[in-house]
Design a protein around this motif. Structure first.
Motif, mmCIF file in Angstrom:
data_model
loop_
_atom_site.group_PDB
_atom_site.id
_atom_site.type_symbol
_atom_site.label_atom_id
_atom_site.label_comp_id
_atom_site.label_asym_id
_atom_site.label_seq_id
_atom_site.Cartn_x
_atom_site.Cartn_y
_atom_site.Cartn_z
ATOM 1 N N SER A 29 0.828 -1.204 0.000
ATOM 2 C CA SER A 29 0.000 0.000 0.000
ATOM 3 C C SER A 29 0.862 1.255 0.000
ATOM 4 O O SER A 29 1.718 1.425 0.875
ATOM 5 N N CYS A 30 0.595 2.136 -0.952
ATOM 6 C CA CYS A 30 1.334 3.397 -0.976
ATOM 7 C C CYS A 30 0.813 4.359 0.082
ATOM 8 O O CYS A 30 1.519 5.259 0.539
ATOM 9 N N GLY A 31 -0.470 4.203 0.466
ATOM 10 C CA GLY A 31 -1.072 5.055 1.489
ATOM 11 C C GLY A 31 -1.501 6.421 1.000
ATOM 12 O O GLY A 31 -2.054 7.214 1.768
ATOM 13 N N CYS B 14 -6.176 3.852 -1.702
ATOM 14 C CA CYS B 14 -5.655 3.702 -0.342
ATOM 15 C C CYS B 14 -6.396 4.612 0.629
ATOM 16 O O CYS B 14 -6.663 4.238 1.773
ATOM 17 N N TYR C 27 -6.772 -0.996 -0.044
ATOM 18 C CA TYR C 27 -5.347 -1.173 -0.300
ATOM 19 C C TYR C 27 -5.079 -2.206 -1.388
ATOM 20 O O TYR C 27 -4.054 -2.140 -2.063
ATOM 21 N N SER C 28 -5.994 -3.163 -1.561
ATOM 22 C CA SER C 28 -5.794 -4.180 -2.591
ATOM 23 C C SER C 28 -5.801 -3.584 -3.992
ATOM 24 O O SER C 28 -5.319 -4.210 -4.946
ATOM 25 N N CYS D 84 -4.473 -0.474 -4.587
ATOM 26 C CA CYS D 84 -3.466 0.593 -4.594
ATOM 27 C C CYS D 84 -2.910 0.777 -6.003
ATOM 28 O O CYS D 84 -2.565 -0.199 -6.683
ATOM 29 N N HIS E 43 7.023 0.532 -0.581
ATOM 30 C CA HIS E 43 6.160 1.284 0.347
ATOM 31 C C HIS E 43 6.197 0.652 1.740
ATOM 32 O O HIS E 43 5.168 0.350 2.351
ATOM 33 N N ASN F 258 4.007 1.493 4.890
ATOM 34 C CA ASN F 258 2.594 1.110 4.902
ATOM 35 C C ASN F 258 2.368 -0.377 4.662
ATOM 36 O O ASN F 258 1.217 -0.823 4.701
ATOM 37 N N SER F 259 3.433 -1.137 4.435
ATOM 38 C CA SER F 259 3.284 -2.540 4.037
ATOM 39 C C SER F 259 3.969 -3.513 4.987
ATOM 40 O O SER F 259 3.971 -4.723 4.734
ATOM 41 N N ASP G 4 -7.942 -6.389 1.844
ATOM 42 C CA ASP G 4 -7.331 -5.059 1.925
ATOM 43 C C ASP G 4 -6.359 -4.940 3.094
ATOM 44 O O ASP G 4 -5.580 -3.997 3.151
ATOM 45 N N VAL H 196 -6.919 -4.097 6.091
ATOM 46 C CA VAL H 196 -7.204 -2.990 7.005
ATOM 47 C C VAL H 196 -7.378 -3.484 8.435
ATOM 48 O O VAL H 196 -7.239 -2.710 9.384
#
Length: 345
Positions: free
Chosen positions: A89-91, A96, A101-102, A104, A127, A130-131, A291, A293
């Motif tokens: 995820s780049c965020g 994002c 996130y899936s 991204c 990333h 965030n990953s 995702d 999350v």
């Protein structure tokens, strides 16, 4: 370094590959300490995921130690023990920011898919801030490998997408690791019935010990008739955790009016949607990649020992024995295998 490399359908080898290096300022390089094999890897080897090209290092799960970071990485440093998310995820992109996130725009499911993955001695993580997730002190790394993919996948794509509620009737088609992860996390919401369906008596027996209220071998019994005896109108939530046409069509027969079919399985072939039967039944069908999350929440639950993720592990191998591990995982019924752990020591 050594890595498990894909060379087309049914072709893989344990071979020498270059150690990954930092390519972007947001990258980290992680030395893998423990990884595993996923059912999705088997789908890749069957040829169900044509985006995976010859020469790709497989794997999207694992824990390890950071050995190098790019100049823009601020949350991690060399020597940190980390959990690797299966989703990058780049965020920052629009997806994002929605928590998707899936999808991204510069990530998603890329490890072992579009870029080299975790079934290797080292892996590059884009990333990284965030990953990756910090591993709490005194945590069991084997248990945490289950948080890279199967637990958040079973929870998000199965339980949450399936709208599991207290007192509901839940059917899970497929008692493999993902189906069992859905079973474990569905119990957060105290459904009245959790019915597991599979063709493997061993996996069904495991499901019973994990909290299934009923088990059905749909080779030996008529699954539709038995479910309807338990819940006359059908199931409020039906979770598809296999990824073949027959199991999705079974889900269509089991869902109650107003219910939800939550698809988790990776489908490599077309599936018939019987709208001639379902058009007036007010059902919902959900699909999607995980995702992740919920990973921070699940990390806390597993670390506090409120959820025993380690019980999903049945076999352990050295990383260098990964070909043997694949053979075991591919013959899950014969070997009574769920998740395998590969140790890089």
């Amino acid at each position: 370094m050594k890595a498990l490399v894909y060379h087309g359908p049914k072709q893989k080898s344990w071979e020498e590959m270059p150690v990954p290096v930092i390519r972007q300022a947001t990258d980290a390089v992680v030395r893998i300490t423990k990884t595993t094999i996923c059912g999705t890897d088997l789908h890749i080897l069957k040829g169900d995921v044509p985006e995976v090209t010859d020469g790709r290092i497989l794997g999207h799960e694992g824990v390890g130690v950071v050995v190098e970071t790019g100049t823009a990485v601020s949350n991690f440093k060399k020597g940190d023990r980390v959990l690797i998310s299966c989703i990058t995820s780049c965020g920052k992109c629009s997806y994002c920011k929605k928590g998707m996130y899936s999808h991204c725009e510069d990530g998603g499911w890329v490890l072992g898919h579009l870029i080299d993955g975790t079934q290797a001695e080292y892996v590059r993580i884009p990333h990284a801030d965030n990953s990756l997730y910090h591993i709490p002190d005194n945590s069991d790394e084997e248990a945490l490998v289950m948080l890279s993919d199967i637990l958040p996948t079973g929870f998000e794509c199965g339980v949450l997408n399936g709208k599991v509620k207290p007192g509901a009737t839940v059917v899970i088609v497929g008692a493999g690791p993902i189906g069992l992860a859905s079973l474990l996390t569905a119990q957060f919401y105290t459904p009245s019935e959790i019915i597991m369906i599979d063709t493997d008596d061993n996996r069904l027996a495991v499901a019973a010990t994990f909290g299934a209220t009923h088990i059905i071998n749909n080779v030996k019994e008529n699954a539709v008739e038995k479910v309807k005896r338990i819940a006359a109108r059908g199931a409020d939530t039906v979770i598809e955790a296999v990824g073949i046409p027959a199991t999705f069509e079974l889900c269509e027969l089991l869902v109650a009016p107003g219910g939800t079919i939550a698809n988790i399985g990776v489908h490599g072939k077309k599936v018939d949607l019987h709208l001639e039967n379902l058009w007036a039944h007010n059902i919902t069908i959900t699909t999607g990649l995980v995702d992740t999350v919920t990973t921070p929440m699940l990390l806390n639950i597993v670390h506090s020992k409120k959820l025993n993720a380690k019980q999903l592990i049945t076999h352990r191998f050295a990383l260098s024995d990964i070909i043997i591990a694949y053979n075991t995982f591919e013959q899950a019924a014969k070997e009574k295998a769920l998740k395998v752990i590969l140790n890089n020591t």
